[in-house]
Design a protein around this motif. Structure first.
Motif, short mmCIF file in Angstrom:
data_model
loop_
_atom_site.label_atom_id
_atom_site.label_comp_id
_atom_site.label_asym_id
_atom_site.label_seq_id
_atom_site.Cartn_x
_atom_site.Cartn_y
_atom_site.Cartn_z
N THR A 110 52.16 79.99 112.59
CA THR A 110 51.87 79.03 111.51
C THR A 110 50.68 79.47 110.66
OG1 THR A 110 50.32 77.66 112.78
CG2 THR A 110 52.66 77.17 113.03
N ALA A 111 49.99 80.53 111.09
CA ALA A 111 48.73 80.91 110.45
C ALA A 111 48.90 81.28 108.98
CB ALA A 111 48.08 82.07 111.21
N GLN A 112 50.06 81.82 108.62
CA GLN A 112 50.29 82.25 107.23
C GLN A 112 50.88 81.16 106.37
OE1 GLN A 112 49.11 85.28 106.45
NE2 GLN A 112 48.53 85.43 108.60
N CYS A 113 51.07 79.97 106.92
CA CYS A 113 51.73 78.88 106.19
C CYS A 113 50.71 77.86 105.69
CB CYS A 113 52.75 78.17 107.09
SG CYS A 113 54.06 79.23 107.71
N LYS A 114 50.90 77.42 104.45
CA LYS A 114 50.05 76.36 103.90
C LYS A 114 50.47 75.01 104.47
CE LYS A 114 48.46 74.28 99.57
NZ LYS A 114 48.56 74.30 98.08
N TRP A 115 51.78 74.74 104.48
CA TRP A 115 52.32 73.51 105.04
C TRP A 115 53.41 73.90 106.04
CZ3 TRP A 115 50.42 68.67 104.22
CH2 TRP A 115 49.58 68.47 103.13
N PRO A 116 53.02 74.23 107.28
CA PRO A 116 54.01 74.73 108.24
C PRO A 116 55.00 73.68 108.72
CG PRO A 116 51.83 74.53 109.25
CD PRO A 116 51.65 74.25 107.80
N CYS A 117 56.28 73.96 108.50
CA CYS A 117 57.35 73.16 109.09
C CYS A 117 57.74 73.84 110.40
CB CYS A 117 58.54 73.09 108.14
SG CYS A 117 58.16 72.33 106.56
N VAL A 118 57.76 73.09 111.48
CA VAL A 118 57.91 73.67 112.81
C VAL A 118 58.97 72.91 113.60
CG1 VAL A 118 56.70 74.32 114.94
CG2 VAL A 118 55.43 74.22 112.77
N CYS A 164 63.24 69.55 120.76
CA CYS A 164 62.15 69.04 121.60
C CYS A 164 61.02 68.43 120.77
CB CYS A 164 61.58 70.17 122.45
SG CYS A 164 62.69 70.72 123.73
N GLY A 165 60.96 68.82 119.52
CA GLY A 165 59.94 68.29 118.63
C GLY A 165 60.00 69.04 117.32
N CYS A 166 59.63 68.38 116.24
CA CYS A 166 59.58 69.09 114.97
C CYS A 166 58.64 68.40 114.00
CB CYS A 166 60.97 69.27 114.36
SG CYS A 166 61.77 67.76 113.78
N PHE A 176 53.19 65.56 105.90
CA PHE A 176 54.07 65.91 107.01
C PHE A 176 54.79 64.67 107.53
CE2 PHE A 176 50.85 69.40 107.87
CZ PHE A 176 51.70 70.44 107.52
N TRP A 177 55.91 64.89 108.19
CA TRP A 177 56.53 63.89 109.05
C TRP A 177 56.84 64.57 110.38
CZ3 TRP A 177 61.06 65.69 110.80
CH2 TRP A 177 61.81 66.54 109.99
N GLN A 178 56.99 63.79 111.44
CA GLN A 178 57.21 64.37 112.77
C GLN A 178 58.31 63.66 113.54
OE1 GLN A 178 54.07 63.02 112.05
NE2 GLN A 178 53.18 64.91 111.26
N LEU A 179 58.84 64.38 114.49
CA LEU A 179 59.76 63.84 115.49
C LEU A 179 59.34 64.40 116.83
CD1 LEU A 179 63.52 63.32 115.50
CD2 LEU A 179 62.64 65.01 117.10
N HIS A 180 59.12 63.54 117.83
CA HIS A 180 58.68 64.04 119.14
C HIS A 180 59.86 64.08 120.13
CE1 HIS A 180 58.62 59.93 120.73
NE2 HIS A 180 57.92 59.56 119.67
N ASP A 190 57.24 77.87 105.68
CA ASP A 190 56.19 77.26 104.87
C ASP A 190 56.82 76.30 103.87
OD1 ASP A 190 53.99 76.54 103.43
OD2 ASP A 190 53.30 78.57 103.01
N GLY A 191 56.55 75.02 104.04
CA GLY A 191 57.12 74.02 103.16
C GLY A 191 56.58 74.09 101.74
#
Length: 375
Positions: free
Chosen positions: A198-206, A245-247, A257-261, A323-324
């Protein structure tokens, strides 16, 4: 009469203002909900305990002798721990963020064995996994200090410098509790030093995507075998070889951001799984087909190597990162989590991983061909 008219006028004015404010608040709340939750999943508390009451694998890694004939590679450079790893979306134990685009992951013997094995004999796997840099050890006091740093971060923080995913906040707070206990063992704690994708991303989508139908390794306790088998059959793992598992996704419209656990991920069904991927790749402005196409290329590379059937992968994941904020498709895909990976050694290979890859490719092609939408 004049006073009554004035009072009525003020009453009408206040009523209009209150009504307008209510509409704005309602609109804002529903808008936030659209970007922070999945419409087809009932929200689940993130502090929900595991159903089996057992944290982690149920396996005592300290008894593992798999590394007895290996030399442990040490990370020789100076390592500065910057903060908790704030973009963690899954996992039982917290990662640490280090300067220089690195992160530290708690050591598991079999996972280190896998990294050493592929470096020595199976180099065709090296481009498919995060770069392993070596091992580092910290004292208990250092670990307590690192754990306490989580209090400087907040999952509700809008400033990225102090932002942490709700899941990372959960596991770091749990770790802080354990490390603050007088029962926490003294001594040294070993970590794997890995590249932070994620280090190279401004808004990391994971996205942490669990692969395969079987989640337990040969080393699991009977209790864990039962619970993991049941979990597989109750989630998308058994039917598709995939489970989210999560995103964490990104709304370009709102720049948030938004998340799902993982507890919400378990509620995704075979029917709604395509919708979850649609949401992950959609930034509230457009579907990132350029990103999907790059992911497909990477998935095909992984599939070719998995088809060699040199290892039995259980409870491993694919980590999907893009990167979003980037207009160009900045994409990373790596195989991760090898705590339950075994050499094939002539034993039958569970094809659940390949089942998952094939379904993943089908999902992506469906998105590219406009066969999947939110409606």
């Amino acid at each position: 009469l004049e006073q009554r008219c004035t009072f009525a006028l003020w009453f009408w004015f206040l009523w209009v203002v209150i009504e307008d404010m209510t509409d704005l608040l309602t609109e804002d709340t529903s808008s936030r909900e659209r970007t922070s939750t999945f419409e087809f999943i009932t929200p689940t508390p993130i502090d929900k305990p595991d159903e089996d009451g057992e944290r982690g694998t149920g396996y005592n890694y300290e008894c593992d002798t798999i590394l007895d004939n290996y030399e442990i590679p040490i990370y020789e450079k100076q390592l500065h721990i910057a903060a908790p790893f704030s973009y963690q979306v899954a996992g039982h134990d917290p990662f640490l963020k280090a300067h220089g685009g690195l992160l530290c992951k708690p050591f598991v013997p079999r996972e280190l064995w896998f990294y050493l094995e592929i470096a020595k004999t199976y180099q065709h796997y090296l481009s498919l996994v995060a770069d392993f840099q070596g091992c580092v050890e910290f004292t208990t006091e250092q670990i307590r200090e690192f754990a306490a740093a989580v209090n400087q971060f907040d999952s509700k923080e809008s400033k990225k410098e102090k932002y942490i995913t709700p899941w990372a906040e959960k596991v770091h707070q749990g770790h802080l509790q354990r490390m603050s206990s007088p029962k926490s063992s003294a001594g040294r704690h070993r970590y794997l030093v890995l590249t932070d994708m994620t280090a190279q991303c401004k808004w990391p989508c994971v996205m942490d995507l669990k692969m395969g139908q079987r989640a337990h390794g040969d080393d699991a306790t009977e209790k864990k075998v039962r619970s993991q088998t049941l979990k597989s059959k109750q989630t998308t793992s058994y039917a598709t070889g995939l489970r989210i598992c999560g995103c964490q996704g990104y709304s370009a419209e709102k720049e948030e951001f938004w998340q799902l656990h993982k507890y919400e991920g378990r509620k995704i069904t075979q029917e709604t799984l395509p919708l979850a991927f649609f949401k992950f790749f959609h930034n509230d402005v457009r579907l990132r087909k350029d990103v999907i196409a790059r992911f497909v290329e990477e998935f095909e590379k992984i599939k070719k190597v998995i088809e060699c059937k040199e290892f039995r992968f259980y409870s491993t994941s694919l980590l999907l990162v893009y990167d979003g904020a980037s207009q160009e498709p900045l994409v990373y895909v790596k195989m991760i989590d090898f705590a339950h990976t075994f050499a094939a050694e002539g034993k039958p290979i569970d094809d659940g991983y390949l089942l998952g890859l094939n379904n993943l490719l089908d999902l992506c092609h469906g998105l590219l061909n406009d066969e999947i939408s939110q409606s």
